[in-house]
Design an enzyme around this catalytic site. Structure first.
Site, PDB file in Angstrom:
ATOM      1  N   TRP A 154       4.440  -5.476  -1.168  1.00  0.00           N
ATOM      2  CA  TRP A 154       4.687  -5.798  -2.572  1.00  0.00           C
ATOM      3  C   TRP A 154       5.997  -5.177  -3.042  1.00  0.00           C
ATOM      4  O   TRP A 154       6.509  -5.520  -4.106  1.00  0.00           O
ATOM      5  CB  TRP A 154       3.521  -5.333  -3.443  1.00  0.00           C
ATOM      6  CG  TRP A 154       3.416  -3.853  -3.678  1.00  0.00           C
ATOM      7  CD1 TRP A 154       3.422  -2.863  -2.737  1.00  0.00           C
ATOM      8  CD2 TRP A 154       3.265  -3.199  -4.940  1.00  0.00           C
ATOM      9  NE1 TRP A 154       3.280  -1.625  -3.331  1.00  0.00           N
ATOM     10  CE2 TRP A 154       3.183  -1.811  -4.685  1.00  0.00           C
ATOM     11  CE3 TRP A 154       3.187  -3.632  -6.254  1.00  0.00           C
ATOM     12  CZ2 TRP A 154       3.026  -0.859  -5.708  1.00  0.00           C
ATOM     13  CZ3 TRP A 154       3.024  -2.696  -7.275  1.00  0.00           C
ATOM     14  CH2 TRP A 154       2.947  -1.329  -6.990  1.00  0.00           C
ATOM     15  N   ASP A 155       6.562  -4.299  -2.213  1.00  0.00           N
ATOM     16  CA  ASP A 155       7.863  -3.698  -2.510  1.00  0.00           C
ATOM     17  C   ASP A 155       8.892  -4.775  -2.863  1.00  0.00           C
ATOM     18  O   ASP A 155       9.704  -4.602  -3.770  1.00  0.00           O
ATOM     19  CB  ASP A 155       8.385  -2.934  -1.290  1.00  0.00           C
ATOM     20  CG  ASP A 155       7.426  -1.890  -0.759  1.00  0.00           C
ATOM     21  OD1 ASP A 155       6.205  -2.068  -0.926  1.00  0.00           O
ATOM     22  OD2 ASP A 155       7.880  -0.910  -0.163  1.00  0.00           O
ATOM     23  N   GLU A 187      -2.715   4.620  -3.798  1.00  0.00           N
ATOM     24  CA  GLU A 187      -3.445   4.531  -2.538  1.00  0.00           C
ATOM     25  C   GLU A 187      -4.205   5.806  -2.191  1.00  0.00           C
ATOM     26  O   GLU A 187      -4.797   5.895  -1.109  1.00  0.00           O
ATOM     27  CB  GLU A 187      -2.482   4.141  -1.419  1.00  0.00           C
ATOM     28  CG  GLU A 187      -1.974   2.715  -1.598  1.00  0.00           C
ATOM     29  CD  GLU A 187      -0.811   2.371  -0.685  1.00  0.00           C
ATOM     30  OE1 GLU A 187      -0.589   1.177  -0.453  1.00  0.00           O
ATOM     31  OE2 GLU A 187      -0.110   3.296  -0.221  1.00  0.00           O
ATOM     32  N   LYS A 232      -1.022   9.098  -5.988  1.00  0.00           N
ATOM     33  CA  LYS A 232       0.130   9.015  -5.091  1.00  0.00           C
ATOM     34  C   LYS A 232       1.371   8.557  -5.839  1.00  0.00           C
ATOM     35  O   LYS A 232       2.471   9.050  -5.617  1.00  0.00           O
ATOM     36  CB  LYS A 232      -0.182   8.041  -3.954  1.00  0.00           C
ATOM     37  CG  LYS A 232       0.950   7.834  -2.958  1.00  0.00           C
ATOM     38  CD  LYS A 232       0.541   6.846  -1.873  1.00  0.00           C
ATOM     39  CE  LYS A 232       1.653   6.638  -0.848  1.00  0.00           C
ATOM     40  NZ  LYS A 232       1.262   5.675   0.203  1.00  0.00           N
TER      41      LYS A 232
END
Length: 785
Positions: free
Chosen positions: A354-355, A497, A611
């Site tokens: 998805w970056d 995550e 995160k």
């Protein structure tokens, strides 16, 4: 590392390494990587060292080693190594004395240089100048040049150089043995074929040797070995003489668009590749370099951002981001995506995440929409794999893979990862199974592209189909809660995550609701205004039935709301009930992921620690849904609990800090984001550069401090320069218009200047919002902020 080496016209264009340390080879190998989107070349030194990583990747050439491993970009044959011997002894900077050392990447020209003054253990003194580039003009071409000068005595120099196919991907060999050939005792060729995907690689190289400008007499020794073909040239250098070696190479593959067809012939491919090498090498290193530089000039004219800052590093950082965004992106081919490490290292195996859609694509959408469209077309070409994944998981529509490779590969996320410090076993990677939000991320990106460009052709051919299929997927994911009379999305991983198997992740639920809502809107558009598109998609997708499902469910999807007592939106059903611990040690960490020295992932899953940005990303993507008070309250709650262990996190937080008018914090976060690769951590980039972070740096400048947003299809520009900046200039594209934006600040007073660079006789006026007011202009606009 030195970021202030550039002077005059090269100021803030140079990344430099001023000392050699064999323990930190990876930093410059990745940061100074070369490429052009077709191929990427990691910048290992010519001479070899233990711990080096030599990588040559060609975009889209994925291969699966065996049935127990996922597909990855194979590490092609190395053409950069030169074994240099001085009077029979191998040249190595680990021996002797280094009197001068500097390695520099010129971002402006894409050329890597290394200048060394070295004295051997036996007293021979030599000067070396190594130069290298990957052509932006000829996507297949790599140029190298080495200058070796005997400084204090006569000496015998021997150079072994050629093509080395003995490399692996960290031990995994992706190629068959291959055929080696030397033509005319001069042109070297290696043919490799991947073991599973059966892609042919043809690698060619040629050398030219001159001493003080005169071509060297004497034929080289020819050597063909296992997976290797080289020449060994012995040269006598008198004191003061300079040896110049030019090495021109090229790489072609059967996956190249012009060869990937039913009439493909390896013989044609190898002949074309060799012909190209023979033609190009006549131009010499300098001629080929100048052709490439002209292409880089076009790049910088198109993308250039100028920052007048008290810190020169800021200007260098955005140029560094631009450079890598160019060399990592397969702009030549819509069948390929962008890897999370670009083409600079083996990290994440070359897979797309998805970056691309959330962090990288906005750069291209706003500056080079044609490339943005190709990247979205890549997702369209992978839609069958997304449909297959949805079906295998019991869903309808398109469930996009968390990690994508070649268009036909489907889900390619590895199943096992790092060690669990409690059990000693490998940790299971659940992202490929339950991190579902990527489907909405793709839907959002294609809608954002459409709104900014107005590209109806894209939507009719690809966009509507993708959007409707993703909406069908989400509608089939919803689980009815009889107790609460609403639909939930259960057992997922959100952007954070460190929280696995959660129910009703706020980001996931809101984005799923947004996707279905948009699908409903565009169902009406295509049905009422595009009957041909509607007819085709209704037959293909069962659109009418899908619409009935969307309408019946969309208003009943649970969307976590701010708590009355503090306006905090629950990140998921259980986050706010988890244990709170002192995170100071981990917030101040020198290396990301340090919390896993004390806890395993299961334990971290039960702590209020994140995160990266999760709920907070909603305030950027769907900012109109939330008030400033809600944004501030959630920032105050979640940011202290966020470790920024993902390189994606800092840029988003910097942009949100701008929105919250905390410019000092925004600038601090921007600096930290810019130093993920460029910073002092000499191990940060060993596995490759951080592609998403570089896209995030661009967004931090343009969407954060520059204030550019597309909101509900309309343009808003609300700049907020930090105190360190007095001027910011950048280009954007808006509905086919090229706009030049300038923001100035003088004694805290800011002005915004917008100039339309693309003039059309019948061009419509542009309307935008600045600080809550609507403005309309045709050629220029100036606003006092």
């Amino acid at each position: 590392m030195d970021y202030a080496s550039g002077e005059n016209e090269l100021k803030n264009w140079i990344i430099a390494e001023t000392g050699f340390n064999p323990d930190y080879l990876g930093k410059c190998e990745a940061m100074m990587a070369l490429g052009n989107g077709y191929l990427g070349l990691r910048s290992a030194t010519e001479e070899s060292y233990v711990g080096e990583v030599r990588n040559l990747f060609v975009a889209g050439t994925f291969n699966r080693f065996d049935e127990y491993e996922v597909t990855e970009l194979p590490n092609g044959a190395d053409i950069t190594r030169m074994d240099i011997r001085i009077n029979g002894k191998r040249f190595s900077l680990e021996n002797g004395k280094i009197r001068k050392y500097k390695r520099m990447l010129n971002l402006k020209t894409g050329e890597l240089t290394r200048h060394i003054r070295w004295v051997s253990p036996r007293g021979e003194e030599l000067e070396f100048v190594f130069r290298r580039f990957v052509s932006l003009n000829n996507l297949h071409c790599i140029g190298m040049r080495a200058e070796i000068t005997a400084m204090n005595q006569d000496m015998e120099v021997s150079i072994e150089s050629g093509i080395n196919g003995q490399l692996t991907n960290t031990g995994v060999q992706h190629f068959h043995e291959g055929e080696k050939r030397i033509f005319e005792k001069k042109y070297l060729q290696l043919i490799q074929t991947t073991t599973q995907s059966k892609i042919d690689f043809v690698v060619n190289t040629v050398h030219q040797y001159r001493v003080d400008g005169k071509e060297v007499d004497g034929e080289p020794k020819m050597v063909i070995d296992r997976r290797k073909v080289v020449l060994i040239q012995d040269i006598k250098l008198n004191r003061g003489q300079k040896l110049v070696v030019e090495k021109i190479s090229n790489v072609y593959t059967s996956r190249d668009k012009e060869y990937d067809h039913g009439d493909y012939s390896l013989e044609v491919l190898r002949k074309d590749a060799l012909f190209n090498l023979k033609s190009e090498c006549k131009k010499g290193y300098e001629g080929l370099l100048q052709e490439s530089i002209k292409k880089w000039e076009e790049v910088w004219e198109k993308y250039s951002i100028c920052i007048d800052s008290l810190q020169d590093f800021d200007q260098l950082a955005i140029r560094f981001a631009h450079y890598h965004l160019v060399i990592m992106t397969p702009a030549h081919d819509h069948r390929m995506g962008i890897g999370a490490k670009g083409l600079s290292g083996e990290g994440y195996k070359g897979h797309s995440f998805w970056d691309t859609e959330i962090y990288i694509l906005p750069f291209f959408t706003y500056t080079d929409p044609q490339i943005a469209r190709k990247l979205l077309e890549y997702r369209y070409h992978t839609i069958d794999g997304a449909r297959k994944k949805a079906k295998e998981n019991g869903y309808e529509g398109a469930m996009y893979p968390w990690e994508s490779a070649w268009k036909d590969d489907g889900e390619v996320t590895p199943v096992w990862g790092a060690v669990d410090i409690v059990t000693g076993k490998a940790t299971k990677i659940w992202s490929g199974f339950i991190e579902k939000h990527i489907s909405s991320d793709i839907a959002f990106a294609l809608w954002q592209y459409y709104m900014i460009t107005g590209d109806e052709d894209f939507m009719e051919k690809y966009g509507y189909e993708m959007l409707f299929e993703i909406a069908k997927f989400w509608a089939s994911c919803l689980e009815w809660s009889e107790e609460k009379k609403e639909y939930h999305i259960n057992d997922v991983i959100g952007p954070d995550e460190y929280k696995e198997h959660v129910n009703n992740n706020a980001f996931t639920n809101y984005m799923a609701h947004w996707t279905i809502s948009k699908a409903i809107d565009y169902y009406h558009v295509v049905k009422e205004k595009k009957p041909e598109v509607y007819g085709r998609l209704n037959v293909l997708l069962g659109l009418d039935e899908a619409y009935r499902h969307w309408i019946s469910k969309v208003d009943k999807i649970y969307l976590p709301q701010p708590r009355q007592e503090d306006l905090v939106i629950p990140q998921d059903d259980t986050y706010l009930q988890k244990e709170i611990i002192d995170l100071t040690e981990y917030k101040n960490q020198k290396h990301v992921g340090s919390i896993f020295r004390d806890y395993n992932l299961e334990q971290v899953n039960n702590i209020q620690v994140s995160k990266q940005a999760d709920t907070l990303i909603l305030f950027y993507l769907l900012e109109n849904l939330f008030t400033k008070d809600i944004k501030r309250a959630n920032w105050n709650y979640y940011e202290p609990k966020t470790l920024h262990d993902s390189s994606l996190s800092l840029s988003i937080h910097s942009i949100l800090a701008c929105d919250l008018d905390d410019l000092e914090l925004a600038y601090s976060l921007f600096e930290r984001a810019a130093r993920i690769d460029l910073g002092p951590n000499m191990k940060s980039s060993d596995h490759g550069i951080h592609a998403a972070a570089l896209g995030g740096i661009w967004q931090g400048v343009v969407c954060g401090f520059g204030g550019v947003r597309m909101l509900n299809g309309e343009l808003r520009i609300d700049p907020k320069l930090p105190k360190e900046w007095s001027r910011l200039e950048f280009p954007i594209e808006w509905r086919g218009n090229r706009l030049h934006i300038v923001v100035t600040k003088d004694k805290e007073k800011q002005r915004l200047y917008i100039t339309r660079m693309s003039n059309h006789d019948n061009a419509q006026a542009i309307t935008l919002e600045v600080r809550g007011r609507k403005y309309t202009f045709k050629e220029r606009l100036m606003v006092n902020l």
